[in-house]
Design an enzyme around this catalytic site. Structure first.
Site, PDB file in Angstrom:
ATOM      1  N   ASN A 148      -9.801 116.932  -4.496  1.00  0.00           N
ATOM      2  CA  ASN A 148      -9.670 116.111  -3.315  1.00  0.00           C
ATOM      3  C   ASN A 148      -8.135 115.821  -3.134  1.00  0.00           C
ATOM      4  O   ASN A 148      -7.806 114.554  -3.749  1.00  0.00           O
ATOM      5  CB  ASN A 148     -10.655 114.950  -3.098  1.00  0.00           C
ATOM      6  CG  ASN A 148     -10.583 114.103  -1.926  1.00  0.00           C
ATOM      7  OD1 ASN A 148      -9.679 114.209  -1.331  1.00  0.00           O
ATOM      8  ND2 ASN A 148     -11.350 113.093  -1.981  1.00  0.00           N
ATOM      9  N   HIS A 156     -16.002 112.319   7.144  1.00  0.00           N
ATOM     10  CA  HIS A 156     -17.103 111.841   6.137  1.00  0.00           C
ATOM     11  C   HIS A 156     -18.301 112.540   6.164  1.00  0.00           C
ATOM     12  O   HIS A 156     -19.244 112.104   5.694  1.00  0.00           O
ATOM     13  CB  HIS A 156     -17.320 110.332   6.258  1.00  0.00           C
ATOM     14  CG  HIS A 156     -16.131 109.551   5.896  1.00  0.00           C
ATOM     15  ND1 HIS A 156     -16.094 108.173   6.420  1.00  0.00           N
ATOM     16  CD2 HIS A 156     -14.989 109.848   5.140  1.00  0.00           C
ATOM     17  CE1 HIS A 156     -14.997 107.717   5.976  1.00  0.00           C
ATOM     18  NE2 HIS A 156     -14.217 108.551   5.200  1.00  0.00           N
ATOM     19  N   ARG A 175      -7.190 100.946   8.292  1.00  0.00           N
ATOM     20  CA  ARG A 175      -6.955 101.530   9.752  1.00  0.00           C
ATOM     21  C   ARG A 175      -7.631 100.357  10.524  1.00  0.00           C
ATOM     22  O   ARG A 175      -8.895  99.793  10.292  1.00  0.00           O
ATOM     23  CB  ARG A 175      -7.509 103.025   9.870  1.00  0.00           C
ATOM     24  CG  ARG A 175      -6.968 103.985   9.070  1.00  0.00           C
ATOM     25  CD  ARG A 175      -7.781 105.221   9.019  1.00  0.00           C
ATOM     26  NE  ARG A 175      -7.847 105.574   7.657  1.00  0.00           N
ATOM     27  CZ  ARG A 175      -8.708 106.604   7.236  1.00  0.00           C
ATOM     28  NH1 ARG A 175      -9.849 107.113   7.927  1.00  0.00           N
ATOM     29  NH2 ARG A 175      -8.786 106.866   6.128  1.00  0.00           N
ATOM     30  N   GLU A 177     -19.788 113.281  -2.919  1.00  0.00           N
ATOM     31  CA  GLU A 177     -19.199 114.170  -2.359  1.00  0.00           C
ATOM     32  C   GLU A 177     -18.642 115.376  -3.196  1.00  0.00           C
ATOM     33  O   GLU A 177     -18.939 116.547  -2.699  1.00  0.00           O
ATOM     34  CB  GLU A 177     -18.026 113.647  -1.534  1.00  0.00           C
ATOM     35  CG  GLU A 177     -18.547 112.540  -0.467  1.00  0.00           C
ATOM     36  CD  GLU A 177     -17.334 112.083   0.153  1.00  0.00           C
ATOM     37  OE1 GLU A 177     -16.783 112.443   1.199  1.00  0.00           O
ATOM     38  OE2 GLU A 177     -16.886 110.987  -0.358  1.00  0.00           O
ATOM     39  N   ARG A 195     -12.052 119.819  -0.767  1.00  0.00           N
ATOM     40  CA  ARG A 195     -12.185 118.764   0.448  1.00  0.00           C
ATOM     41  C   ARG A 195     -11.290 118.935   1.370  1.00  0.00           C
ATOM     42  O   ARG A 195      -9.832 118.706   1.138  1.00  0.00           O
ATOM     43  CB  ARG A 195     -12.316 117.349   0.103  1.00  0.00           C
ATOM     44  CG  ARG A 195     -12.748 116.274   1.243  1.00  0.00           C
ATOM     45  CD  ARG A 195     -12.333 114.933   0.935  1.00  0.00           C
ATOM     46  NE  ARG A 195     -12.828 114.265   2.211  1.00  0.00           N
ATOM     47  CZ  ARG A 195     -11.957 112.820   2.355  1.00  0.00           C
ATOM     48  NH1 ARG A 195     -11.046 112.572   1.862  1.00  0.00           N
ATOM     49  NH2 ARG A 195     -12.368 112.374   3.431  1.00  0.00           N
TER      50      ARG A 195
END
Length: 395
Positions: free
Chosen positions: A7, A177, A238, A381, A88
């Site tokens: 990732n 996601h 964010r 993940e 990813r």
């Protein structure tokens, strides 16, 4: 059946060696502060962590250092028996809707899609390029965060702007996601021993990046992130949802250019913009110390979360399960309690003692009397990416 999962972020690279048959992370590590003189790499293998601090100028050096540190920790890449590499990739645009075997054309397309995820896709591409050079004979697979949301209903994925402009520039809700939302919603069905098609779920992925999804019968029907990962919930740095007019206002009144506004909304907003910190543990400490800015940041965060929770409850019509996952979702009982406060009339009753339990296991935190089951389910993940890589390369 051993997969190296990578990732690659803008200033960090997370990696894990996963034994897919055992569903176990054999080794995991992270390189942080890439591009700085005091970058760090940490690798954990068999319960022991090997750490180094050194200058790491770029992603090439980052992955080479990661592989060297793996060997120092006791598991070299050659001895790991890696049969595939899973990457990813945040944004697949309209092109990629499932795990994809990587070749030169795929890399070029992912790079072209960087306009849709400028903070993520370029770093994903760098990680892919380095891994392909270091492991040229190992098949490599891209797993896209947007894939789970590829088939959102048109009403949920369409923005109300000029249709010709939207078509020309591929403007729609893509969602991110997705790997986590798909994995967690599947784990919920396993944990409850229910058929996924019988469940209406709301999944709350709350970490430094945060998103929610509505899942009906195992299929995503709505999600909070949109064209980019900026839309939706309040996040670590964010803003999440804002009035689009703010962008024009900042351009005119603050003389900020596009890059300046991008930096403001992606890196200097959210919890950090409101409180000065990004770590939720630090935020809670400030709240407990009476810091007004931290209290407001927490309240804004929860307010946005409850807003979407209510919207998805109405959208689904019937909710069977609400699940919290990711760093904040799994570890902050305060966020969970605040998000679900006073919802008894909607069938949600939290058990305060269950909610307070610290555990890495999937667990029920709702009261026995709750019509809606509330769960905490740790996301994985890396395992999901590893499984996808094996499924594609062994078929």
């Amino acid at each position: 059946m051993t997969v190296l999962v990578i990732n690659s972020g803008s200033s960090s690279v997370k990696f894990q060696v996963v034994d897919v048959e055992r569903a176990d992370g054999v080794l995991h590590g992270i390189v942080e502060r890439i591009g700085e003189s005091d970058a760090t790499v940490a690798v954990t293998y068999r319960g022991e962590t090997t750490e180094r601090t050194l200058e790491i100028p770029d992603h090439d050096a980052a992955l080479r250092t990661a592989f060297e540190t793996m060997a120092e920790a006791g598991l070299s890449l050659a001895d790991a028996g890696v049969t595939a590499v899973g990457h990813r990739v945040v944004h697949g645009g309209t092109v990629f809707s499932e795990p994809t075997l990587i070749d030169d054309d795929v890399v070029a397309t992912v790079d072209r899609l960087s306009a849709l995820a400028p903070l993520h896709n370029p770093a994903n591409v760098k990680g892919i390029e380095v891994a392909r050079r270091e492991l040229p004979d190992v098949p490599q697979v891209a797993v896209f965060d947007t894939a789970f949301f590829h088939a959102l209903p048109a009403a949920a994925s369409t923005y109300a702007i000029d249709r010709d402009v939207a078509r020309e520039h591929d403007i729609k809700r893509y969602g991110m996601h997705g790997t986590s939302h798909e994995y967690v919603s599947g784990r919920v069905a396993e944990f409850l021993e229910r058929d996924p098609q019988s469940l209406n779920q709301i999944v709350l992925h709350l970490g430094n990046g945060a998103s929610a999804s509505a899942v009906r019968g195992g299929v995503a029907v709505d999600t909070t992130m949109g064209l980019t990962p900026l839309e939706g919930l309040v996040m670590g740095t964010r803003s999440g949802d804002i009035d689009p007019g703010i962008v024009m206002h900042l351009r005119r009144s603050a003389d900020l250019d596009v890059d300046g506004i991008d930096t403001l909304l992606n890196r200097r907003s959210g919890i950090k913009g409101l409180s000065g910190v990004t770590d939720f543990r630090e935020l809670r400490r400030l709240v407990d110390d009476g810091d007004d800015d931290a209290r407001l940041a927490f309240d804004v965060y929860v307010h946005r979360l409850r807003k979407y929770l209510g919207a998805y409850m109405i959208g689904l019509g019937r909710v069977d399960v609400v699940t919290f996952t990711a760093g904040v979702g799994e570890n902050s009982p305060e966020v969970r309690a605040a998000a679900l406060a006073d919802l008894e009339n909607y069938g949600i009753v939290l058990d305060s003692e269950r909610n307070a339990v610290r555990s890495k296991d999937a667990r029920v935190i709702s009261a026995d009397s709750s019509a809606v089951t509330v769960l905490v389910v740790p996301t994985d993940e890396e395992l999901a990416i590893a499984r996808a890589a094996v499924a594609l390369t062994s078929s």
